[in-house]
Structure formats: structure tokens, C-alpha cells
Scaffold this motif. Structure first.
Motif, PDB file in Angstrom:
ATOM      1  N   ARG A   1     -12.236   0.863  13.024  1.00 14.98           N
ATOM      2  CA  ARG A   1     -11.556   0.704  14.321  1.00 14.98           C
ATOM      3  C   ARG A   1     -11.486   2.043  15.052  1.00 14.98           C
ATOM      4  NH1 ARG A   1      -6.120  -1.492  11.909  1.00 14.98           N
ATOM      5  NH2 ARG A   1      -6.658   0.327  10.633  1.00 14.98           N
TER       6      ARG A   1
ATOM      7  N   TYR B   1       3.991  -2.593  12.327  1.00 13.89           N
ATOM      8  CA  TYR B   1       3.465  -2.148  11.037  1.00 13.89           C
ATOM      9  C   TYR B   1       3.612  -0.638  10.951  1.00 13.89           C
ATOM     10  CZ  TYR B   1       0.535  -1.629   6.939  1.00 13.89           C
ATOM     11  OH  TYR B   1       0.093  -1.324   5.685  1.00 13.89           O
TER      12      TYR B   1
ATOM     13  N   HIS C   1     -13.990   7.535   8.859  1.00 12.24           N
ATOM     14  CA  HIS C   1     -13.663   6.699   7.701  1.00 12.24           C
ATOM     15  C   HIS C   1     -12.802   5.489   8.029  1.00 12.24           C
ATOM     16  CE1 HIS C   1     -15.737   9.749   5.569  1.00 12.24           C
ATOM     17  NE2 HIS C   1     -14.908  10.684   6.026  1.00 12.24           N
ATOM     18  N   ASP C   2     -12.832   5.087   9.285  1.00  8.88           N
ATOM     19  CA  ASP C   2     -12.130   3.862   9.670  1.00  8.88           C
ATOM     20  C   ASP C   2     -12.894   3.257  10.836  1.00  8.88           C
ATOM     21  OD1 ASP C   2      -9.074   2.519   9.581  1.00  8.88           O
ATOM     22  OD2 ASP C   2     -10.141   2.339  11.488  1.00  8.88           O
TER      23      ASP C   2
ATOM     24  N   SER D   1       0.836  -1.206   0.000  1.00 10.00           N
ATOM     25  CA  SER D   1       0.000   0.000   0.000  1.00 10.00           C
ATOM     26  C   SER D   1       0.866   1.249   0.000  1.00 10.00           C
ATOM     27  CB  SER D   1      -0.980   0.011   1.181  1.00 10.00           C
ATOM     28  OG  SER D   1      -0.297  -0.175   2.385  1.00 10.00           O
TER      29      SER D   1
ATOM     30  N   ILE E   1      -0.316   6.141  14.692  1.00 11.52           N
ATOM     31  CA  ILE E   1      -1.276   6.555  13.662  1.00 11.52           C
ATOM     32  C   ILE E   1      -1.943   7.863  14.062  1.00 11.52           C
ATOM     33  CG2 ILE E   1      -1.858   4.159  13.099  1.00 11.52           C
ATOM     34  CD1 ILE E   1      -4.680   5.076  14.570  1.00 11.52           C
ATOM     35  N   PHE E   2      -2.639   8.464  13.079  1.00 13.47           N
ATOM     36  CA  PHE E   2      -3.686   9.409  13.485  1.00 13.47           C
ATOM     37  C   PHE E   2      -4.997   8.720  13.192  1.00 13.47           C
ATOM     38  CE2 PHE E   2      -3.560  10.711   8.983  1.00 13.47           C
ATOM     39  CZ  PHE E   2      -4.915  10.854   8.683  1.00 13.47           C
TER      40      PHE E   2
ATOM     41  N   THR F   1      -7.688  12.129   4.551  1.00 12.71           N
ATOM     42  CA  THR F   1      -8.630  12.289   5.671  1.00 12.71           C
ATOM     43  C   THR F   1      -8.034  13.101   6.818  1.00 12.71           C
ATOM     44  OG1 THR F   1      -7.937  10.268   6.803  1.00 12.71           O
ATOM     45  CG2 THR F   1      -9.664  10.027   5.143  1.00 12.71           C
TER      46      THR F   1
ATOM     47  N   PHE G   1      -5.043  -1.665  19.654  1.00 14.93           N
ATOM     48  CA  PHE G   1      -5.188  -2.147  18.275  1.00 14.93           C
ATOM     49  C   PHE G   1      -4.114  -1.599  17.337  1.00 14.93           C
ATOM     50  CE2 PHE G   1      -7.134   1.640  16.325  1.00 14.93           C
ATOM     51  CZ  PHE G   1      -7.611   2.313  17.444  1.00 14.93           C
ATOM     52  N   ILE G   2      -3.176  -0.875  17.902  1.00 10.93           N
ATOM     53  CA  ILE G   2      -2.050  -0.422  17.078  1.00 10.93           C
ATOM     54  C   ILE G   2      -0.904  -1.428  17.225  1.00 10.93           C
ATOM     55  CG2 ILE G   2      -0.512   1.498  16.516  1.00 10.93           C
ATOM     56  CD1 ILE G   2      -3.527   2.138  16.310  1.00 10.93           C
ATOM     57  N   LEU G   3      -0.432  -1.902  16.081  1.00 11.18           N
ATOM     58  CA  LEU G   3       0.634  -2.910  16.090  1.00 11.18           C
ATOM     59  C   LEU G   3       1.979  -2.215  15.983  1.00 11.18           C
ATOM     60  CD1 LEU G   3      -0.991  -5.079  13.292  1.00 11.18           C
ATOM     61  CD2 LEU G   3      -1.274  -5.359  15.753  1.00 11.18           C
TER      62      LEU G   3
ATOM     63  N   THR H   1       0.118   6.662   7.242  1.00  8.06           N
ATOM     64  CA  THR H   1      -1.288   6.592   6.873  1.00  8.06           C
ATOM     65  C   THR H   1      -1.435   6.271   5.395  1.00  8.06           C
ATOM     66  OG1 THR H   1      -3.350   7.808   6.671  1.00  8.06           O
ATOM     67  CG2 THR H   1      -1.346   9.110   6.537  1.00  8.06           C
ATOM     68  N   THR H   2      -2.453   5.456   5.091  1.00  8.07           N
ATOM     69  CA  THR H   2      -2.773   5.237   3.682  1.00  8.07           C
ATOM     70  C   THR H   2      -3.879   6.199   3.247  1.00  8.07           C
ATOM     71  OG1 THR H   2      -4.260   3.483   4.405  1.00  8.07           O
ATOM     72  CG2 THR H   2      -2.115   2.811   3.558  1.00  8.07           C
TER      73      THR H   2
HETATM   74  C1  ANZ Z   1      -5.391   7.412   8.959  1.00 11.87           C
HETATM   75  C2  ANZ Z   1      -6.561   6.795   8.374  1.00 11.87           C
HETATM   76  C3  ANZ Z   1      -7.782   7.337   8.088  1.00 11.87           C
HETATM   77  C4  ANZ Z   1      -6.333   5.466   8.080  1.00 11.87           C
HETATM   78  C5  ANZ Z   1      -8.743   6.560   7.518  1.00 11.87           C
HETATM   79  C6  ANZ Z   1      -7.264   4.634   7.540  1.00 11.87           C
HETATM   80  C7  ANZ Z   1      -8.493   5.195   7.252  1.00 11.87           C
HETATM   81  P1  ANZ Z   1      -3.408  -0.659   5.269  1.00 11.87           P
HETATM   82  O1  ANZ Z   1      -4.220   0.064   4.232  1.00 11.87           O
HETATM   83  O2  ANZ Z   1      -3.889  -2.020   5.593  1.00 11.87           O
HETATM   84  O3  ANZ Z   1      -1.928  -0.603   4.959  1.00 11.87           O
HETATM   85  N1  ANZ Z   1      -2.291   1.938  10.635  1.00 11.87           N
HETATM   86  C8  ANZ Z   1      -1.073   2.365  10.296  1.00 11.87           C
HETATM   87  N2  ANZ Z   1      -0.139   1.821  11.072  1.00 11.87           N
HETATM   88  C9  ANZ Z   1      -0.794   1.018  11.933  1.00 11.87           C
HETATM   89  C10 ANZ Z   1      -0.372   0.174  12.982  1.00 11.87           C
HETATM   90  N3  ANZ Z   1       0.912   0.057  13.297  1.00 11.87           N
HETATM   91  N4  ANZ Z   1      -1.298  -0.522  13.658  1.00 11.87           N
HETATM   92  C11 ANZ Z   1      -2.612  -0.391  13.339  1.00 11.87           C
HETATM   93  N5  ANZ Z   1      -3.057   0.385  12.358  1.00 11.87           N
HETATM   94  C12 ANZ Z   1      -2.162   1.090  11.662  1.00 11.87           C
HETATM   95  O4  ANZ Z   1      -3.624   0.147   6.640  1.00 11.87           O
HETATM   96  C13 ANZ Z   1      -3.060   1.393   6.795  1.00 11.87           C
HETATM   97  C14 ANZ Z   1      -3.887   2.151   7.788  1.00 11.87           C
HETATM   98  O5  ANZ Z   1      -3.891   1.435   9.011  1.00 11.87           O
HETATM   99  C15 ANZ Z   1      -3.297   3.496   8.063  1.00 11.87           C
HETATM  100  O6  ANZ Z   1      -4.066   4.542   7.458  1.00 11.87           O
HETATM  101  C16 ANZ Z   1      -3.541   3.681   9.543  1.00 11.87           C
HETATM  102  O7  ANZ Z   1      -4.798   4.297   9.624  1.00 11.87           O
HETATM  103  C17 ANZ Z   1      -3.593   2.297  10.087  1.00 11.87           C
HETATM  104  F1  ANZ Z   1      -9.915   7.072   7.215  1.00 11.87           F
HETATM  105  O8  ANZ Z   1      -4.350   6.472   8.792  1.00 11.87           O
HETATM  106  B1  ANZ Z   1      -4.902   5.146   8.476  1.00 11.87           B
END
Ligand code: ANZ
Ligand code: ZN
Length: 850
Positions: A346, A332, A343-344, A226, A337-338, A254, A327-329, A249-250
Motif C-alpha cells: 500500500r 486501528y 516493504h509494504d 500482532s 503510520i509511517f 523498517t 487507506f489509513i483507518l 507499526t508492526t
Molecule cells: C510501518 C511498516 C513498514 C508497516 C512495513 C508495514 C510494513 P498488521 O500487521 O495487520 O497489524 N497500519 C498501522 N495502523 C494502521 C491504520 N490505522 N490504518 C492502516 N494501516 C495501518 O498491520 C500493521 C501495519 O499496518 C503497521 O505496520 C502499519 O504499517 C499499518 F514495511 O508500519 B506498518
């Protein structure tokens, strides 16, 4: 003998094959090779119907390719390390090694009667020191090549038994023996650096066009590439050294909906805060769950506000709280995270629980519905309306918005675009006995030292005790005590053994030279690799195949496979399961008592036990011990012979679908084989007639053409249907000359040789075949015999039959249409009108629509 007697026939021909040594594979550069491999079995002790189906399919391919002139390699071995042997040791007090080898002997004895065309001289078990010693050499070579690393990772820790548990040993979050709540602990462990190859492992999937699409998709998702943004928040009130907090963040699109930042309980910042007892207690609480992905994902979300704040990169007056969340690993992204709850899912669950704001960033086009308890997460390819955009708003797809957001952030110096993989490095350390010892030594002065190559294999002791919980290698009085290969001082052997997935990641390469000094022999591997056709269960579609693909690459890198090797398996076929109806009677407590198929009588009165108790017949499901809907291949072979079992598992269903085992089906299969045998027996003595042989010869050649195509296309059930047709044609052709009938039967023998090889040999011998049919070439089709005679098609005009037309069989629609329109009877019926459509069903009917 004038009766089909599989017991006699099958043994006889198996001995004949063995005497002739025809399945022994020999390197022969003058001949094209073909390597057929079925996923090797775990030696549980008995073969089951799934094995029979798997190995019959592989045998079908192997025998067919051999007949086509290929130099075939078709080996068999045992995936012999693993937990069940340790469990048996604990329950029955036998050593895992003894238990395993007994099982192997028992299963080999059940497998041999199937008459598989296997080169048994290549057999090995992964628990043979000759095998795992080479695996240790490979490990050291991979260590030298930088493909192995040591790092700290989490394990399941049983605080009562004071031992590490495998994921299977954690039942509902508790240790299986102690019942204690399992904790997560950090331990330094060994890893294969599979993530270094993530890009190549992903890209090469495109080239695997003889793999099922669903398996390729699963591989792609597992690797999980990703693209996203990595950037740093500025912190307020954080300890020294934590002025910035990196997040990944992906969904940078957002950012304007951010409502908190969160870090993993193992994040360095969380650790730095752990002097606060509240924080320390929270981190400990987070550890109270298993380490499996599933457990982490399903555990209820909990968090703790650290009191630290970060400022929003697009608005320095906007502050977000920093939480520690379970739930933060840590492994990874950046472990931080923010959260954008709208839109998520969890993040939303978390925000609702702790009263954090939820702000929509985008909505469905033209809608003002706001997020409730379900996050709004449309596919990234769908256009949505940005109501709280980062840059320019309006309607656009998530994909475009993410790219725009990355560009904008990069332009403003807020982080940079990065690519991340979901794939983690492969942790191979297991704190278990029955696995391949990791060949390193821990020296108090020199640190981690490799065992000397000449000391390999590092053998497992065969006198371990399972009295104490945990790893018997650690409790063994002497095993781990050794001297340091570097300084000669007292040192301790590594007591971790390798994940059993390692054993199955390179066995295919070892089969090409099972007695080689090194892990492989380059000349042999160069000739035999890659596996041309791999066959197995879809349950191995992710890890086993991915690890094997990694190992093939690692072995090229370490010089154990030629550089030309890349992917280990050119073609993959995933077969369906064998199912059976389930039977139950009502138990005292109202719950079903499962009954074995052999206990159930089916007659006019329905299904019942011998004493009349009625039996409830349930749907056909995968054969499993717990539901007792199991048919033992050994019983089937004893009763009907192997050929019936083989015939049945190939017939009825396409090979990739489930096949339902039924007693009546087995009976019918056996009857059919008996009929074929009788035809051959009669033809061997009958004088024959002087009737027309042509229909019979045509049927034989059509069967050659169609069975060949069906085998090539893995449509084994269709091939079987063709054989039924040919058998019927032979039965009908009673008046054909004797030699023509014998020719048709020899052809039949050749075509069924991959399916029912014993019967095929007997038929072949009865009707004058030369030598063994197992060594005979595949029959050749005579194209002249395929051209059908003329066929007569009825012609309808507006649904009314108006004429007949006779054309060569197989004529195409355009030819037929032209002839039909010239036909006087059709022209009369048309009466000068032009037809709107002419529908030709080749060889069947013509419809003219006016
Ligand atoms: C902000 C955000 C807003 C996210 C949103 C998602 C949706 P994939 O796509 O599977 O690679 N993330 C990042 N690091 C993480 C960690 N160490 N443990 C748990 N969650 C983590 O997943 C990437 C998304 O998973 C990232 O994008 C982050 O949440 C979360 F509307 O950032 B996202
Ligand atoms: Zn030393």
C-alpha cells in the motif's frame, strides 16, 4: 402391501414417533446428555437441498447418539430477523412480520416430512417477542456488566435518500434505490466490547480440537494478534496540541526506510486542519466510499500533503512529510503510520503515485535487486539481508529484527512494544426496522436511560410504512414517543435495532430452556450446555462462531450461563454443498438462457428441450436460483420419499465435500431402498433354509463394527458403502435359516435407522423387531464373530509365485513374515540366500525380495 411405498410408510412412522413422544428432550441428571445442533435456517420461504443435507447429518448424529443411550437434545428454530423481510415488504406491500411467519409455516411444512428427530416443542423464531425480549434483557445485563459501549463509528450514508444503508445496500459504491454515490458518515452507535476478550478468544482456540483446523485458523486470523512498536514522532508546523504524532507499526525494523507519515481522514489532526478548504474538500472526498473493509481496501489510494513535517526518531535532521491518506483507518492502531514503501504494497502504491522516495531496508540474501512496482515482503520467518538496519545489520529473520528493533527503541526511550488486535469492537446498531429493538430511551434531561426490565419486551410496531426510505421506526407516528423511566418527562426511544448476528449468538442457550422467564434457566443450561456437536456451513466460520463464543463468555459474566460453560460448541463440523449440473440454451443475444433440470431431456440425442432445442450441459456448481440448477426437496420427497433424499445426500461424497445431485443417483438410491424393503418383506414370510448361517452373521457383525466407526468419524458415505455390503450379504444368504436372516435384517434396520429412519422402522417391524427401532439401542458387536476364518496368501519370491501360506485372517506382518521364511517351498526358492526385504500385504500377498 408388497411394494416399497415411501408415501405410506413415511407418514405412518412419523405419526408413530409423534405419538410415542420419543424425541422430546427431558432434563435427566441420571443420564449423560448429548446436544446436537444444526445452524438454524433463515426463513426465506422454501427449504433447499443444502438444508436437507445439513439437517440429515444432524439427524444422523442425533439418532445414533440416542441409540447409544444418550439423552439427546436436538432442537430447531428460525433465524428470522433481517433485510429480506423488509425488501419483501417494499416489493409486495406485506408487513415483514406476516411475511416471515408465513415463510416459517411453509418451511416447517416442508421440513417435517423429512422425518427429523427434532423436539419441536422447543421451536422458536428470533422475531418472537418472547425471544427478542429476553435478548433485550441480556443486552441490559451486558450494559450493566460493562460489555456494551456507545461510540462514534462510520456508516454508509445515502445523501439523496438521507438514510443509512447496510453494506448489502451499497452496490458499486452507490445507494441501491437512489443510485447516489454513498458517503461515509459518523454516527454514535452501540458496540459490544468484544475486543476486551480478544486474548481469551484467541487463546481458547487451541483447546477447540474437535473443530476443523481451517476454521480455527480463520478465527485466529480474524482476531489477528500482532506485536509491534508504538512511538511518537515530533512534529514541525502542526497546530497547537499536536506536537507529537503517535504511530503504530508492526515493522519497526523498517524505520530507516521510512519516507512519509500518514494519518486517517478522521484523525484529530486532520480535523484540526479542516479549516483549510483544501483539507476539508479532501476529507470529504475520502468519505465517498462505502464502509466495508473490502471497499476501503480496494479503493484507489489518494492522499494530501498537509505541509506538516515530522523528524525521524533516529536522526533529528531527517524530516518526513505528513500526509492525510484514505487507506489509513482511524480505528486501528493510532490512526497514524509511517510508510515504508519498499516493504509494504500500500505504501509503495502511494509513494509511486506521489513521487515519494523508495529505499530498501533489506534484500533477499545476497541479492542487489531493488524494489520496482512490487514491494518486497517475505515471510517474517525468512532470513534477509539488512542493508539499511536500525541497529546492527547483517542477515537475520524479520521476526528477530522486529524484536531487536523494539528492544533498541525501548532502550533509547523511543516508544514501547505493544500488542494489537485486528479484531474491532462489534458494532451492533442497525438503522433498520426488522430487528431486535435496542431497549434504551433518550431523555433530554437524563441522557441515555435503560428501559425498565418490567417493560420488556420493547415490541416492534406491526404497522410500519416503507413509503419513505430509511428506518420505518423513525417515521412511525407514535412508536418512538415515550416517557423517561427516570424523570417521567417526554423522551424518545432508541430506533436502532440490533445486528441480526446478535440473535444467532445465543439461540443455542435458549434452546435448553425455551420457555424460561429469563434468557436461560441455569439448571437447564448447566445440564444441556455445551452443544456437543454443531453442524453448519463454512460460510459462518468467522463471524457467527466468533460472536457466539463472545456471547457464551458474556453470558457467564452476566450469570446467564454457569461458570463451567466456556466455549459454546465442543465440536464443529462444516458440511459441503449440494451441487448440480447447469443447463443452458443459446439466447438471442448469444448469452446463455439457463434452464431448469426438469426442462431437460437426456437421451441418445444428448441433452435437449422437449421441442428439440439442444441444451448445453455445464459443470456442476452450487445450486442457485440465478443458474436455475436447483432441485426442490419438496419435489424429490413427493416423488421418491424422504428416505431417498436422505440416503442420497449422505452417500457418494464425504460430508465435508460437495455432493453432486443427479437424477440417476436419486433413482439408484430409491431402487436400493426398495430392494432392502423387499428383502425384509420376503424374510417376514419365507420359511428359510438350513444352510450355513455363519457368513451372514459375520457380515452383520462386521457391519456393526464398521458402521459405528464410520458414524463416529463423520464418514457417513463410508457407512453407507458398508450398508450396501451387508445388503448384498443378506441377498446372497438365501439358504440361511429364517431366524438368522431376520437377525441380519434387524441389524440392518438398526444401522440404517439414523439414515433412512422410516424404511428402518418398516424393516424392523417386518422382521420381528420389538417396539420402535428409533427407540431401540444400538446393536452390539460380538467380537467372536469378527475373527475371520483363515486366509490363504500367495507367496512370491522375486515376483514368481513359489508357495501359499494359510494364516488367521488379520495376522500382522511380522507373524506372517516369520511363517513365510520357515516355509520349505520358500526356503527352496531362496536357495540359501538371505532375503533383502519381505513385503507383507496383510490378508493379501507376500513378496520376498532377494
Ligand atoms: C510501518 C511498516 C513498514 C508497516 C512495513 C508495514 C510494513 P498488521 O500487521 O495487520 O497489524 N497500519 C498501522 N495502523 C494502521 C491504520 N490505522 N490504518 C492502516 N494501516 C495501518 O498491520 C500493521 C501495519 O499496518 C503497521 O505496520 C502499519 O504499517 C499499518 F514495511 O508500519 B506498518
Ligand atoms: Zn429523564
Amino acid at each position: 402391501m408388497s411394494r416399497y411405498d415411501p408415501r405410506v410408510i413415511e407418514q405412518k412412522w412419523q405419526l408413530a414417533w409423534e405419538d410415542a413422544g420419543i424425541f422430546k428432550a427431558r432434563h435427566d441428571p441420571a443420564r449423560p446428555k448429548y446436544y446436537v445442533l444444526e445452524m438454524f435456517p433463515y426463513p426465506s420461504g422454501r427449504i433447499h437441498m443444502g438444508h436437507v443435507r445439513n439437517y440429515t447429518m444432524g439427524d444422523m448424529v442425533a439418532r445414533y447418539r440416542k441409540a447409544c443411550g444418550y439423552n439427546v437434545l436436538h432442537p430447531m428454530g428460525w433465524d428470522a430477523f433481517g433485510l429480506p423481510a423488509e425488501n419483501a415488504a417494499m416489493e409486495k406491500g406485506v408487513q415483514p412480520g406476516a411475511w416471515t411467519y408465513q415463510n416459517i409455516d411453509a418451511m416447517r411444512a416442508q421440513m417435517k416430512p423429512l422425518g427429523l428427530s427434532i423436539d419441536w416443542s422447543r421451536e422458536f423464531a428470533t422475531c418472537d417477542p418472547e425471544y427478542y425480549g429476553r435478548q433485550q434483557a441480556l443486552f441490559l445485563d451486558m450494559l450493566d456488566a460493562g460489555l456494551v459501549t456507545r461510540k462514534s463509528a462510520q456508516v454508509n450514508w445515502d445523501p439523496v435518500d438521507m438514510t443509512v444503508l447496510a453494506n448489502e445496500q451499497v452496490v458499486d459504491g452507490r445507494g441501491w434505490r437512489s443510485g447516489a454515490v454513498v458517503e461515509r458518515r459518523e454516527l454514535v452507535q452501540w458496540f459490544f466490547r468484544i475486543t476486551d476478550m480478544a486474548d481469551d478468544l484467541l487463546a481458547a482456540i487451541d483447546g477447540l480440537d474437535a473443530w476443523p483446523e481451517k476454521v480455527r485458523t480463520m478465527q485466529r486470523n480474524w482476531i489477528g494478534k500482532s506485536r509491534g512498536l508504538q512511538f511518537a514522532f515530533e512534529t514541525k508546523g502542526a497546530p497547537e496540541g499536536f506536537e507529537r504524532l503517535e504511530v503504530f507499526t508492526t515493522r519497526p525494523d523498517t524505520l530507516m526506510g521510512a519516507s512519509f507519515a500518514a494519518i486517517a481522514p478522521e484523525h484529530p489532526l486532520a480535523k484540526a486542519l479542516a479549516s483549510d478548504p483544501k483539507v476539508a474538500a479532501f476529507i470529504a472526498e475520502c468519505r465517498q466510499s462505502g464502509t466495508s473493509e473490502e471497499e476501503i481496501e480496494t479503493a484507489p489510494k489518494i492522499g494530501l500533503d498537509t505541509g506538516i513535517r515530522v523528524t525521524h526518531p533516529f536522526d533529528p535532521t531527517w524530516e518526513l512529510p505528513v500526509w492525510i491518506a484514505n487507506f489509513i483507518l482511524m480505528d486501528y492502531g493510532t490512526g497514524a503510520i509511517f510508510g515504508c514503501p519498499a516493504h509494504d504494497q500500500r505504501d509503495l502504491d502511494f509513494a509511486r503515485k506521489y513521487g515519494l522516495p523508495v529505499e530498501d531496508v533489506f534484500t533477499a540474501k545476497g541479492s542487489d535487486v531493488r524494489v520496482g512496482t512490487e514491494a518486497f515482503v517475505p515471510p517474517k520467518t525468512e532470513p534477509v539481508e539488512y542493508v539499511r538496519p536500525l541497529g546492527e545489520g547483517g542477515v537475520m529473520t524479520g521476526e528477530a529484527a522486529v524484536e531487536a528493533a523494539i528492544d533498541l527503541c525501548e532502550a533509547k526511550g523511543i516508544g514501547s512494544g505493544v500488542v494489537r488486535y485486528r479484531l474491532r469492537d462489534w458494532g451492533v446498531s442497525r438503522q433498520r426496522y426488522w430487528g431486535c429493538p435496542i431497549p434504551v430511551i433518550h431523555c433530554p434531561t437524563c441522557g441515555v436511560v435503560q428501559e425498565k426490565r418490567e417493560n420488556l419486551p420493547v415490541r416492534l410496531p406491526d404497522d410500519v410504512s416503507f413509503e419513505k426510505p430509511g428506518n420505518p421506526l423513525e417515521h412511525h407516528p407514535t412508536w418512538s414517543k415515550t416517557t423517561c423511566p427516570t424523570c417521567g418527562g417526554p423522551a424518545r426511544r432508541e430506533t436502532d435495532t440490533m445486528d441480526t448476528f446478535v440473535d444467532s449468538s445465543w439461540y443455542y442457550a435458549r434452546f435448553t430452556a425455551p420457555h424460561a422467564e429469563g434468557p436461560t434457566d441455569l439448571a437447564e443450561a448447566g445440564y444441556w450446555m455445551n452443544v456437543d456437536q454443531y453442524i453448519g456451513g463454512v460460510e459462518h466460520a468467522i463471524l457467527h462462531l466468533l460472536y457466539s463464543r463472545f456471547f457464551a463468555r458474556a453470558m457467564v459474566k452476566t450469570g446467564h450461563l454457569p461458570a463451567s460453560a466456556g466455549e459454546p460448541f465442543n465440536a464443529l463440523f462444516t458440511q459441503g454443498m449440494v451441487t448440480h449440473e447447469t443447463y443452458s440454451t443459446a439466447g438471442a443475444d448469444g448469452r446463455p438462457v439457463w434452464r431448469e433440470p426438469s426442462e431437460v431431456i437426456h437421451d441418445e440425442a444428448g441433452a435437449h428441450l422437449a421441442d428439440g432445442t439442444p441444451v448445453e450441459v455445464g459443470p456442476s456448481t452450487k445450486m442457485s436460483k440465478s443458474k436455475k440448477n436447483v432441485v426442490d426437496p419438496a419435489d424429490i420427497i413427493a416423488h421418491y420419499g424422504a428416505d431417498t433424499a436422505r440416503w442420497f445426500v449422505l452417500s457418494d461424497s464425504p460430508p465435508d465435500r460437495d455432493v453432486e445431485w443427479t437424477a440417476s443417483g436419486a433413482e439408484a438410491a430409491s431402487k436400493h431402498l426398495g430392494r432392502v424393503w423387499r428383502l425384509a418383506h420376503e424374510a417376514s414370510t419365507a420359511a428359510g433354509g438350513d444352510g450355513d448361517a455363519e457368513p451372514l452373521l459375520r457380515a452383520a457383525h462386521r457391519a456393526i463394527r464398521d458402521v459405528t466407526a464410520d458414524i463416529e468419524g463423520f464418514a457417513f458415505n463410508k457407512a453407507i458403502a458398508r450398508i450396501y455390503e451387508l445388503t448384498a450379504a443378506i441377498s446372497r444368504a438365501e439358504s440361511a435359516p429364517a431366524e438368522d436372516r431376520r437377525f441380519a435384517l434387524r441389524t440392518l434396520a438398526q444401522l440404517v435407522a439414523p439414515m433412512t429412519p422410516h424404511l428402518a422402522e418398516d424393516v424392523w417391524a417386518l422382521v420381528g423387531g420389538e417396539g420402535l427401532v428409533a427407540a431401540a439401542p444400538w446393536p452390539v458387536v460380538d467380537p467372536a464373530m469378527l475373527a475371520e476364518a483363515a486366509v490363504t496368501l500367495p507367496v512370491q519370491v522375486n515376483g514368481k509365485r513359489r508357495a501359499e501360506i494359510t494364516v488367521p485372517a488379520g495376522s500382522d506382518a511380522a507373524t506372517v513374515e516369520a511363517l513365510v521364511l520357515q516355509d520349505p517351498a520358500v526356503q527352496r526358492a531362496l536357495d540359501g540366500k538371505t532375503p533383502r526385504r519381505v513385503i507383507v500385504v496383510p490378508d493379501r500377498i507376500v513378496n520376498v525380495v532377494v
